[in-house]
Design a protein around this motif. Sequence first.
Motif, mmCIF file in Angstrom:
data_model
loop_
_atom_site.group_PDB
_atom_site.id
_atom_site.type_symbol
_atom_site.label_atom_id
_atom_site.label_comp_id
_atom_site.label_asym_id
_atom_site.label_seq_id
_atom_site.Cartn_x
_atom_site.Cartn_y
_atom_site.Cartn_z
ATOM 1 N N MET A 256 0.741 -1.081 0.048
ATOM 2 C CA MET A 256 -0.061 0.147 0.080
ATOM 3 C C MET A 256 1.010 1.324 0.173
ATOM 4 S SD MET A 256 -3.413 -0.167 -0.153
ATOM 5 C CE MET A 256 -3.867 1.435 0.776
ATOM 6 N N LYS A 257 2.166 1.276 0.214
ATOM 7 C CA LYS A 257 3.047 2.334 0.362
ATOM 8 C C LYS A 257 2.854 2.911 -0.939
ATOM 9 C CE LYS A 257 7.054 -0.473 -1.244
ATOM 10 N NZ LYS A 257 8.328 -1.169 -0.701
ATOM 11 N N HIS A 258 2.629 2.313 -2.225
ATOM 12 C CA HIS A 258 2.507 2.929 -3.443
ATOM 13 C C HIS A 258 1.390 3.832 -3.431
ATOM 14 C CE1 HIS A 258 5.749 0.554 -4.600
ATOM 15 N NE2 HIS A 258 5.110 -0.807 -4.545
ATOM 16 N N ALA A 259 0.360 3.908 -2.749
ATOM 17 C CA ALA A 259 -0.634 4.505 -2.823
ATOM 18 C C ALA A 259 -0.658 5.800 -1.742
ATOM 19 C CB ALA A 259 -2.117 3.802 -2.672
ATOM 20 N N VAL A 260 0.373 5.582 -0.862
ATOM 21 C CA VAL A 260 0.228 6.620 0.292
ATOM 22 C C VAL A 260 0.467 8.181 -0.064
ATOM 23 C CG1 VAL A 260 1.652 7.617 2.364
ATOM 24 C CG2 VAL A 260 1.477 5.045 2.145
ATOM 25 N N ILE A 261 1.350 8.515 -0.930
ATOM 26 C CA ILE A 261 1.401 9.810 -1.503
ATOM 27 C C ILE A 261 0.178 10.142 -2.122
ATOM 28 C CG2 ILE A 261 2.705 11.613 -3.039
ATOM 29 C CD1 ILE A 261 5.299 9.891 -2.268
ATOM 30 N N PRO A 262 -0.260 9.797 -3.286
ATOM 31 C CA PRO A 262 -1.639 10.281 -3.913
ATOM 32 C C PRO A 262 -2.759 10.347 -2.820
ATOM 33 C CG PRO A 262 -1.149 8.185 -4.571
ATOM 34 C CD PRO A 262 0.352 8.815 -3.860
ATOM 35 N N ARG A 263 -2.928 9.462 -1.829
ATOM 36 C CA ARG A 263 -4.059 9.554 -1.126
ATOM 37 C C ARG A 263 -3.861 10.696 -0.204
ATOM 38 N NH1 ARG A 263 -4.808 4.462 2.794
ATOM 39 N NH2 ARG A 263 -6.734 5.444 3.124
ATOM 40 N N LYS A 264 -2.405 11.080 0.537
ATOM 41 C CA LYS A 264 -2.306 12.202 1.206
ATOM 42 C C LYS A 264 -2.520 13.591 0.503
ATOM 43 C CE LYS A 264 0.793 10.640 4.794
ATOM 44 N NZ LYS A 264 2.463 10.762 5.342
ATOM 45 N N GLU A 265 -2.214 13.648 -0.844
ATOM 46 C CA GLU A 265 -2.173 14.768 -1.513
ATOM 47 C C GLU A 265 -3.642 15.130 -1.865
ATOM 48 O OE1 GLU A 265 0.456 14.292 -4.711
ATOM 49 O OE2 GLU A 265 2.392 15.137 -3.496
ATOM 50 N N ILE A 266 -4.397 14.166 -2.315
ATOM 51 C CA ILE A 266 -5.993 14.394 -2.541
ATOM 52 C C ILE A 266 -6.619 14.881 -1.502
ATOM 53 C CG2 ILE A 266 -5.835 13.264 -4.734
ATOM 54 C CD1 ILE A 266 -7.265 10.937 -3.633
ATOM 55 N N GLY A 267 -6.209 14.115 -0.089
ATOM 56 C CA GLY A 267 -7.020 14.780 1.051
ATOM 57 C C GLY A 267 -8.164 14.294 1.444
ATOM 58 N N PHE A 268 -8.956 13.442 0.581
ATOM 59 C CA PHE A 268 -10.643 13.245 0.763
ATOM 60 C C PHE A 268 -10.720 11.749 0.998
ATOM 61 C CE2 PHE A 268 -10.164 14.407 -3.810
ATOM 62 C CZ PHE A 268 -10.398 13.064 -4.291
ATOM 63 N N ARG A 269 -11.572 11.229 1.500
ATOM 64 C CA ARG A 269 -11.802 9.658 1.629
ATOM 65 C C ARG A 269 -11.956 9.216 0.323
ATOM 66 N NH1 ARG A 269 -16.812 11.334 5.213
ATOM 67 N NH2 ARG A 269 -15.880 12.142 7.272
#
Length: 338
Positions: A159-172
Amino acid sequence: MFKSILKKCLDGHLMTEKEAQDVMDEIMNGYATPSQIASLLTLMRFRGETVDEMTGFARSMRSHSLKILADDLSIVDTCGTGGDDLSTFNVSTTCAIVLAAMGVPVAKHGNRAVSSKSGSADVLEELRIPTQHTKEEARQSLLDTNLCFLFAPLYHESMKHAVIPRKEIGFRTIFNLLGPLTNPANAKHQLIGVYDKEFAINMAETIARLGTTRALFVTGGEGLDELSITTESQIVEVNGTKQSIYTLSPEEVGLKRGLLEEIQVNTPAESAQLIKAVLKGEANDSATGIVVLNSAAALYAAKRIASISEGVELVKEAIQTGVVNRHYQTLQEEQQHA
């Protein structure tokens, strides 16, 4: 493949379960770029994630995760989605301690705070309850204390590969819904708090496809990702592949309604203090009530009792007689010996 699916989704395409699994495999293997991942998550959230997509994503995530060998144990999990923005104390973590004290093996799946004031890993540190660092340690803890904590980043490293985009878009996104569906110990009994009633229905359909014994998806009327002590809650119950939906109020199981402000906290330390008061039987009625209610529901999900109301009496007794607090002290001793 990812670009092709992304373009189709932009044109309104809903992924099949197989397509979703393939896309998630691309993400898990590091083949998708952060911008591609962010674009897909945004598209899916905007139009709504389907059961097929959730099932495909969950199957992929399960296949890439580390596993705890615990099929010989009747495991329960109390992992929720988080994201209700109500700043309540860590109710599901408290319930995990209560259940363990009552002899129920609990593999608590969780993380640090992402969408809340206090994640389960944060509050366990404050409570000085050990968290295990390997799957072998986790299984041994289950056998010794009826409780292990499965820190999500250790078991879902891909899941580390999705950490940055998840943080940057900021919504659920759909990822908020996947954690409770991907328990590394393959828990077949679950109490899953979901902040949105429609998501709860879709998650129930998903877990029915993935395989379960009994799972309860619960949403408080105020949008709480727990059974509410302040108002009615929706429950989506899954038994094997069969599902039913009903509402439950505190009064129906012999509990008084509480106040939301009495269960809200600002920090992991505040959460830990309230949890310790609950475990000792010294907390306010609202905090004790919500733990009793949710623990009783988890006992029902574990098929240890015939009804939630029966569980309410058993949990009250376990707290009042000191069984729960003594087990908490045992868990702290494990920390000192570690």
